[in-house]
Design a protein around this motif. Sequence first.
Motif, short mmCIF file in Angstrom:
data_model
loop_
_atom_site.label_atom_id
_atom_site.label_comp_id
_atom_site.label_asym_id
_atom_site.label_seq_id
_atom_site.Cartn_x
_atom_site.Cartn_y
_atom_site.Cartn_z
N HIS A 36 59.20 40.26 37.18
CA HIS A 36 58.56 40.22 35.84
C HIS A 36 57.29 41.05 35.84
N HIS A 37 57.36 42.19 36.51
CA HIS A 37 56.14 42.98 36.64
C HIS A 37 55.66 43.58 35.32
N ASP A 38 56.54 43.66 34.30
CA ASP A 38 56.12 44.25 33.03
C ASP A 38 55.61 43.22 32.03
N THR A 39 55.60 41.97 32.42
CA THR A 39 55.14 40.93 31.51
C THR A 39 53.62 40.89 31.50
N PRO A 40 53.05 40.42 30.38
CA PRO A 40 51.57 40.42 30.27
C PRO A 40 50.87 39.60 31.35
N ILE A 41 51.47 38.47 31.72
CA ILE A 41 50.77 37.60 32.69
C ILE A 41 50.69 38.21 34.07
N VAL A 42 51.67 39.06 34.42
CA VAL A 42 51.63 39.74 35.72
C VAL A 42 50.70 40.93 35.67
N LYS A 43 50.69 41.62 34.51
CA LYS A 43 49.81 42.78 34.38
C LYS A 43 48.34 42.38 34.30
N ALA A 44 48.09 41.18 33.79
CA ALA A 44 46.69 40.76 33.60
C ALA A 44 45.95 40.76 34.92
N ASN A 45 44.69 41.14 34.91
CA ASN A 45 43.78 41.09 36.06
C ASN A 45 44.32 41.84 37.27
N PRO A 82 50.08 28.15 38.17
CA PRO A 82 50.03 28.22 36.69
C PRO A 82 50.81 29.40 36.13
N LYS A 83 50.73 30.59 36.78
CA LYS A 83 51.46 31.76 36.31
C LYS A 83 52.96 31.58 36.46
N CYS A 84 53.38 30.96 37.60
CA CYS A 84 54.81 30.71 37.80
C CYS A 84 55.33 29.74 36.74
N TYR A 85 54.49 28.80 36.40
CA TYR A 85 54.87 27.83 35.38
C TYR A 85 55.15 28.52 34.05
N ILE A 86 54.28 29.46 33.67
CA ILE A 86 54.46 30.20 32.41
C ILE A 86 55.69 31.10 32.50
N ILE A 87 55.85 31.79 33.64
CA ILE A 87 56.98 32.72 33.76
C ILE A 87 58.30 31.98 33.70
N LEU A 88 58.37 30.85 34.38
CA LEU A 88 59.65 30.15 34.48
C LEU A 88 59.90 29.17 33.35
N LEU A 89 58.87 28.47 32.91
CA LEU A 89 59.08 27.40 31.93
C LEU A 89 58.55 27.71 30.55
#
Length: 815
Positions: A575-584, A793-800
């Motif tokens: 999920h490298h193109d998702t916002p949460i991965v790109k952030a920071n 927390p990021k895994c939680y958003i990505i998966l759930l």
Amino acid sequence: MLPGSHTKFISACSRLTENYQHVLVLAFAVKEINQNSLILSNITMGFNIYDSCLNAWWANRATMELISSQDKIVPNYKCSIQDNLLAVIEDLTSYFSDEIQNVFGIYKIPQLMYATSSIEIKDSNPLSIRQMVPNGAYQYRGIIQLLQHFKWSWIGFFAANGEIMEWFMKKMLPQFSKSGICFAVMESFTSISYDADKGGFMKTSAEFYEKVMNNKANVLVFYGETRTMVPLRWLFHYEFRQTMQKPKGKVWLLAAGMELKNIANRKSWDTQDFHGAISFTVHSNEIPGFQQFLQNRTPSSSKEDGFIKDFWTQAFGCTFQDSVQDNVGGNICTGKEKLEYLPEYVFPKSVTGQSYSIYNAVYALAYALHAMYSSRPKSKAKMRIEKREHHDHLVWQLHSFLKSVSFNNSAGEKVHFDDNGELIAGFDIINWVTFPNESFIGVKVGKMDPWVPSDEAFSINEDTIVWHHWFNQVQPISVCNPSCQPGYRKKKVEGKPSCCYDCIPCPKGWISAKEDLSDCFRCPDDQYSNMGQNSCIPKTITFLSYEEPLGISFAICSLSFSLIVAMMLRLFMKHHDTPIVKANNRDLTYTLLILLLLCFLCALLFIGQPEKTACLFRQTAFSIIFTMAVSTVLAKTITVVLAFMATQPGSRIKKWMGRKLTGSIVFSCSVIQAGICLLWLATSPPFPEIDMHSVTEEIVLQCNESSSVMFFCVLGYMGFLAIASFTVAFLARKLPDTFNEAKCITFSMLVFCSVWMTFVPSYLSSKGKSMAAVEIFSILASSAGLLCFLFFPKCYIILLRPEVNKKEFFLKKKH
């Protein structure tokens, strides 16, 4: 001894039952020599017997008669026929030995002593004296060895007189003390005094008896001579025994010459107190042919024996018919009574030590005389050549031949003297067994020979010893206090003898494996003391291995977390193109996950047997990897702050943001830590160590950091970076942003700092493999803290919550 004369018996008193064997052995030896032409050809040996009756007056009278004519006691005056005196065989009794030795010493008459002296001979002319018995001082060595063998350290000592006591105190007391033997009481018979007005004799006798029987020592050493048995046995008369309700049993150690004998025929005197007594006697052996000689001895066949009728009367309790006169009552001696039927205590069947010494003395004189007569032709020829007159001073010449005499007697034992004129021989150890009818026998139970190697000098068969009834046939104990058991040591008690002590436990880690040790001893480094502190147990070799539960648990945790990190990394890369991965900064996220993977795997370096390579690199690898992880977190924190500042109108910070800044932060922080590690490896590198002292029961295989300063410098630098990250994150925790990681970084660094702050005291207070366990736990716990708070927390958003991880969600939220 009289060469060329007839045998003559002179009876001074009637102590025949105890000394008659001496007379018979003397007669038997003279008879053998006179019948052996190879020893003294054309010479007949005879003897005169004088009985001192343990009386100084009789002894002095006999001395005068021996150096005088036959009819008158006039020394140095030949007015009639005079015996040709060759030598004197005498009993060595310290009560009146000085006078006899001085007289015979003046005339250079050889003196052969057949009984052991209780003290050293005081003779200004030792040339005239030959002892047919060992030096009496050797007895003390035997007594010391006997006491040490049975572990008797608390004894009583009683001497015949003050002279013996004084000699003992001066010469032998230090030897006893050196051997660990102490005295409950020391007394001499001269302390018994007589006071007619106050009746002091019975009083002092009773006091002496109390000292003998009521002291706490179970072993009593009595040192004296034959006549000492008279007052000693008198002390056990019924008058004194009635003063004690239950007479105590004692182990009596008697010196040579103090054998149990019916002194003065006082058979009513009790001997039961002497049951189980042990005495030293002059060594003896059976003389071939002597028993046959005894069997043929009867009053009718031995008319030349002036003692035999008196002995027969005393020994068999009968009277010869020619002496009964008008009194026809009582037993009549037939003359056919047999000596072998007499009890052992009346007439011993086996040869006693004193009789054996007399036998050897006669033969020593015969061989010396033979050597002297054999040398006379050479001496006369030399005199004729030198034109000098030859004088036959036989007595004077005999000394040199006696000094060098050496022969094997008929019993097969060698007889010879040392340089001091003392016979080279030893002592027998006798155990006395008494019976209710006042009879007794002596059983040989050991020997003491000071002339053989030390390991063979003393021997005793304790299984054959009969102890006093008081001890129920159990070996007696005679100590001041109970022995200190293994695990304890002796502590001296002030004001008491060295044999009296307290028992105190050995210090922790020390042992005492035997009883009554004065000091405890440390176990070897590879062993430790057991609970009783009386033996050492081998230590077990230990280290944190993969085969024990703790090592397995750490390994499973390390691999499990590593697998989780790998799965997270794959998830983020998917999920490298998702916002949460790109952030920071996505690159920092990937870098941190890879570093956390290495952190978890780094824990495996601390499990297993320490080796040189592992010890060199595990601390440095751990510190560099963790420093890079913390510096990456610091870079992410700085990125958050700079990103917020860059959104401000007119800000120029945006141009500083990018991979160069974060890369430089991670690189520069890591290079400093790497420099510290290189300095550590260059100056004092860690090494494998065998630690035998940290853990009592274990030999710990571990890595020694070598330099504690460098180790804590590494930890300190890593802690500094962690605190810096925590501080920056804490300040930036409320910055407005949809995916502001500052809060997560704050919690993660809080856990990280808490773990490593508690690590320091825990590590310093741990020992052995617990030190490695504490460090592994800190590695896993701090790494898990970073993983959980930063990425869960990021895994939680990505998966759930995938709907949140969309660009539209952010745009909608902004409007």
